[in-house]
Scaffold this active site. Structure first.
Site, PDB file in Angstrom:
ATOM      1  N   GLY A  10       0.803  -1.646   4.323  1.00  0.00           N
ATOM      2  CA  GLY A  10       2.263  -1.811   4.318  1.00  0.00           C
ATOM      3  C   GLY A  10       2.864  -1.367   5.642  1.00  0.00           C
ATOM      4  O   GLY A  10       2.469  -0.347   6.190  1.00  0.00           O
ATOM      5  N   ARG A  71      -2.899  -6.899   4.267  1.00  0.00           N
ATOM      6  CA  ARG A  71      -3.855  -6.178   3.420  1.00  0.00           C
ATOM      7  C   ARG A  71      -5.041  -7.118   3.266  1.00  0.00           C
ATOM      8  O   ARG A  71      -4.924  -8.171   2.660  1.00  0.00           O
ATOM      9  CB  ARG A  71      -3.236  -5.878   2.050  1.00  0.00           C
ATOM     10  CG  ARG A  71      -1.979  -4.996   2.105  1.00  0.00           C
ATOM     11  CD  ARG A  71      -1.596  -4.535   0.718  1.00  0.00           C
ATOM     12  NE  ARG A  71      -0.260  -3.945   0.662  1.00  0.00           N
ATOM     13  CZ  ARG A  71       0.038  -2.694   0.987  1.00  0.00           C
ATOM     14  NH1 ARG A  71      -0.906  -1.892   1.440  1.00  0.00           N
ATOM     15  NH2 ARG A  71       1.272  -2.235   0.876  1.00  0.00           N
ATOM     16  N   ASP A 102      -4.367   5.160   3.803  1.00  0.00           N
ATOM     17  CA  ASP A 102      -5.753   5.538   3.500  1.00  0.00           C
ATOM     18  C   ASP A 102      -6.671   4.329   3.293  1.00  0.00           C
ATOM     19  O   ASP A 102      -7.843   4.371   3.677  1.00  0.00           O
ATOM     20  CB  ASP A 102      -5.838   6.534   2.343  1.00  0.00           C
ATOM     21  CG  ASP A 102      -5.224   6.008   1.066  1.00  0.00           C
ATOM     22  OD1 ASP A 102      -4.541   4.960   1.108  1.00  0.00           O
ATOM     23  OD2 ASP A 102      -5.429   6.634   0.014  1.00  0.00           O
ATOM     24  N   THR A 125       2.629   5.182   6.966  1.00  0.00           N
ATOM     25  CA  THR A 125       2.969   4.686   5.622  1.00  0.00           C
ATOM     26  C   THR A 125       4.203   5.432   5.140  1.00  0.00           C
ATOM     27  O   THR A 125       4.321   6.640   5.387  1.00  0.00           O
ATOM     28  CB  THR A 125       1.821   4.888   4.610  1.00  0.00           C
ATOM     29  OG1 THR A 125       2.368   4.758   3.276  1.00  0.00           O
ATOM     30  CG2 THR A 125       1.154   6.241   4.698  1.00  0.00           C
ATOM     31  N   ASP A 127       4.750   6.260   2.257  1.00  0.00           N
ATOM     32  CA  ASP A 127       4.429   7.042   1.053  1.00  0.00           C
ATOM     33  C   ASP A 127       4.152   8.528   1.312  1.00  0.00           C
ATOM     34  O   ASP A 127       4.191   9.329   0.390  1.00  0.00           O
ATOM     35  CB  ASP A 127       3.201   6.449   0.343  1.00  0.00           C
ATOM     36  CG  ASP A 127       3.427   5.016  -0.109  1.00  0.00           C
ATOM     37  OD1 ASP A 127       4.599   4.612  -0.222  1.00  0.00           O
ATOM     38  OD2 ASP A 127       2.431   4.308  -0.344  1.00  0.00           O
ATOM     39  N   ASP A 129       1.363   9.948   1.737  1.00  0.00           N
ATOM     40  CA  ASP A 129       0.297  10.346   0.806  1.00  0.00           C
ATOM     41  C   ASP A 129      -1.061  10.510   1.492  1.00  0.00           C
ATOM     42  O   ASP A 129      -2.098  10.239   0.902  1.00  0.00           O
ATOM     43  CB  ASP A 129       0.182   9.315  -0.330  1.00  0.00           C
ATOM     44  CG  ASP A 129      -0.118   7.912   0.191  1.00  0.00           C
ATOM     45  OD1 ASP A 129      -0.016   7.689   1.414  1.00  0.00           O
ATOM     46  OD2 ASP A 129      -0.453   7.040  -0.628  1.00  0.00           O
ATOM     47  N   ARG A 171       3.808   4.218  -4.434  1.00  0.00           N
ATOM     48  CA  ARG A 171       2.541   3.861  -5.102  1.00  0.00           C
ATOM     49  C   ARG A 171       2.140   4.948  -6.098  1.00  0.00           C
ATOM     50  O   ARG A 171       2.880   5.185  -7.037  1.00  0.00           O
ATOM     51  CB  ARG A 171       1.435   3.620  -4.070  1.00  0.00           C
ATOM     52  CG  ARG A 171       0.347   2.694  -4.615  1.00  0.00           C
ATOM     53  CD  ARG A 171      -0.738   2.510  -3.599  1.00  0.00           C
ATOM     54  NE  ARG A 171      -0.348   1.681  -2.487  1.00  0.00           N
ATOM     55  CZ  ARG A 171      -0.441   0.349  -2.479  1.00  0.00           C
ATOM     56  NH1 ARG A 171      -0.895  -0.282  -3.514  1.00  0.00           N
ATOM     57  NH2 ARG A 171      -0.084  -0.332  -1.423  1.00  0.00           N
TER      58      ARG A 171
HETATM   59  O1  F6P Z   1       2.197   1.816   0.744  1.00  0.00           O
HETATM   60  C1  F6P Z   1       3.499   1.444   0.993  1.00  0.00           C
HETATM   61  C2  F6P Z   1       4.068   0.691  -0.190  1.00  0.00           C
HETATM   62  O2  F6P Z   1       5.393   0.309   0.127  1.00  0.00           O
HETATM   63  C3  F6P Z   1       4.035   1.427  -1.521  1.00  0.00           C
HETATM   64  O3  F6P Z   1       5.050   2.381  -1.659  1.00  0.00           O
HETATM   65  C4  F6P Z   1       4.136   0.292  -2.494  1.00  0.00           C
HETATM   66  O4  F6P Z   1       3.593   0.635  -3.747  1.00  0.00           O
HETATM   67  C5  F6P Z   1       3.330  -0.776  -1.822  1.00  0.00           C
HETATM   68  O5  F6P Z   1       3.323  -0.469  -0.428  1.00  0.00           O
HETATM   69  C6  F6P Z   1       3.846  -2.165  -1.999  1.00  0.00           C
HETATM   70  O6  F6P Z   1       2.972  -3.026  -1.365  1.00  0.00           O
HETATM   71  P1  F6P Z   1       3.269  -4.550  -1.079  1.00  0.00           P
HETATM   72  O7  F6P Z   1       4.320  -4.634  -0.022  1.00  0.00           O
HETATM   73  O8  F6P Z   1       1.963  -5.103  -0.604  1.00  0.00           O
HETATM   74  O9  F6P Z   1       3.741  -5.138  -2.354  1.00  0.00           O
END
Ligand code: F6P
Length: 321
Positions: A10, A71, A102, A125, A127, A129, A171
């Site tokens: 992300g 991703r 991660d 990120t 998050d 995390d 997440r």
């Molecule tokens: O890891 C960052 C994040 O925004 C999380 O908070 C969320 O769960 C996820 O990515 C959403 O991913 P995507 O944009 O691939 O739907």
């Protein structure tokens, strides 16, 4: 030395500032830099873009990542990682700087362990995390973006005497929810690190209503999947009859101009990552702990999870009335 820099997973506000810092620090060390476009997807395709000093001008304030991100499912396969490594070698890339979370670091470490490619991770990120750093790039901006939204929601919640449940990203982690909840004056904060105490929340809502409080804001982390706030909403309706409004902030939290804190953090981490490569580190992550830049083994960074601070949990409990 020729460095390959890429963003993965992300996007997060401040990634551009980190790329800029990598390029400028590389220039200082007399290294070349190539961007690998769209993360591991671009690495598999051999999609590169040379970066010079001018190519990172006028970027420090921009959100997203100008070298794109993705991703990648393909990169989970060792055979595909070997293909990617062969392409990197053809391009003459000697070392990698991976800006991501991660999942991205797992790929980078696998590439190092299987093919010997030196890699330094920069935690990017929203998050927050990642183990081994107090903050990740993008977290501060995301918290402030969500907070701005909550301040607006408060106006309408107050006007209509309503209960709002605001769901934030994160997440499997509740770091965004915790900071947004404390800073936004939430009556309760639901995070994945703690079992949902719906009964206590319902009691607190009943108590506060009987004291004359007419509106409330609850903050919920998304948990495993977005939409968790609707389950809370249903449970509250069932037990109290109160009709809550749900507001899922979603990807709005990932965009926008990075905060000053994120720009400074990204700049420091970008420079530190290049410096680490110049000193021979090969499988590490740049982090910041108690205000000091630090390096941590990628293996440790991806195998451990940061712990929710007990003092924050305690604070949130005291203020939840
Ligand atoms: O890891 C960052 C994040 O925004 C999380 O908070 C969320 O769960 C996820 O990515 C959403 O991913 P995507 O944009 O691939 O739907």
């Amino acid at each position: 030395m020729k460095l390959g820099v890429f963003t993965s997973g992300g996007d997060a506000p401040g990634m551009n500032a980190a790329i800029r810092a990598v390029v400028r620090s590389a220039y200082h060390h007399k290294y070349g830099v190539v961007a690998i476009l769209s993360g591991y997807e671009g690495m598999l395709k051999g999609d590169y873009m040379p970066l010079d000093l001018r190519s990172v001008a006028n970027l420090i304030h921009r959100g997203g990542t100008f070298i794109k991100t993705a991703r990648s499912q393909d990169f989970l396969q060792a055979a595909r990682r070997k293909d990617a490594f062969d392409k990197l070698k053809q391009e003459g890339i000697d070392a990698l700087i991976c800006i991501g979370g991660d999942g991205s670091f797992k790929g980078a470490l696998a590439l190092h362990e299987e093919q010997g490619m030196p890699v330094i991770g920069i935690p990017g990120t929203i998050d927050n995390d990642i183990y081994g750093t107090d903050h990740t790039i993008g977290f501060d901006t995301a918290v402030n973006t969500a907070l701005e939204a909550i301040d607006r929601i408060r106006d309408t919640a107050n006007s209509h005497s309503r209960l709002f449940i605001v769901e934030v990203m994160g997440r499997n982690s509740g770091y965004i929810a915790m900071d947004v909840g404390i800073a936004g004056g939430a009556q309760d904060i639901f995070i994945p690190e703690e079992a949902n105490n719906i009964d206590a929340c319902i009691q607190s809502l009943k108590d506060s209503r009987s004291r004359g409080k007419q509106y409330s804001i609850l903050v919920s982390a998304e948990g495993q999947k977005p939409g968790r706030a609707y389950d809370l909403c249903e449970a509250i309706k069932k037990n109290t009859g109160i009709d809550a409004k749900v507001c899922i902030l979603g990807h709005i939290q990932r965009g926008g101009s990075p905060s000053a804190r994120d720009r400074v953090l990204a700049s420091a981490m970008g420079a530190y990552a290049v410096d680490a490569l110049s000193k021979g580190y090969q499988h590490h992550m740049a982090g910041v702990q108690n205000g000091q830049m630090t390096l941590i083994d990628l293996k440790e960074a991806i195998s451990k999870r940061p712990r929710m601070r007990q003092d924050k949990l305690q604070l949130a409990r005291i203020l939840s009335v």
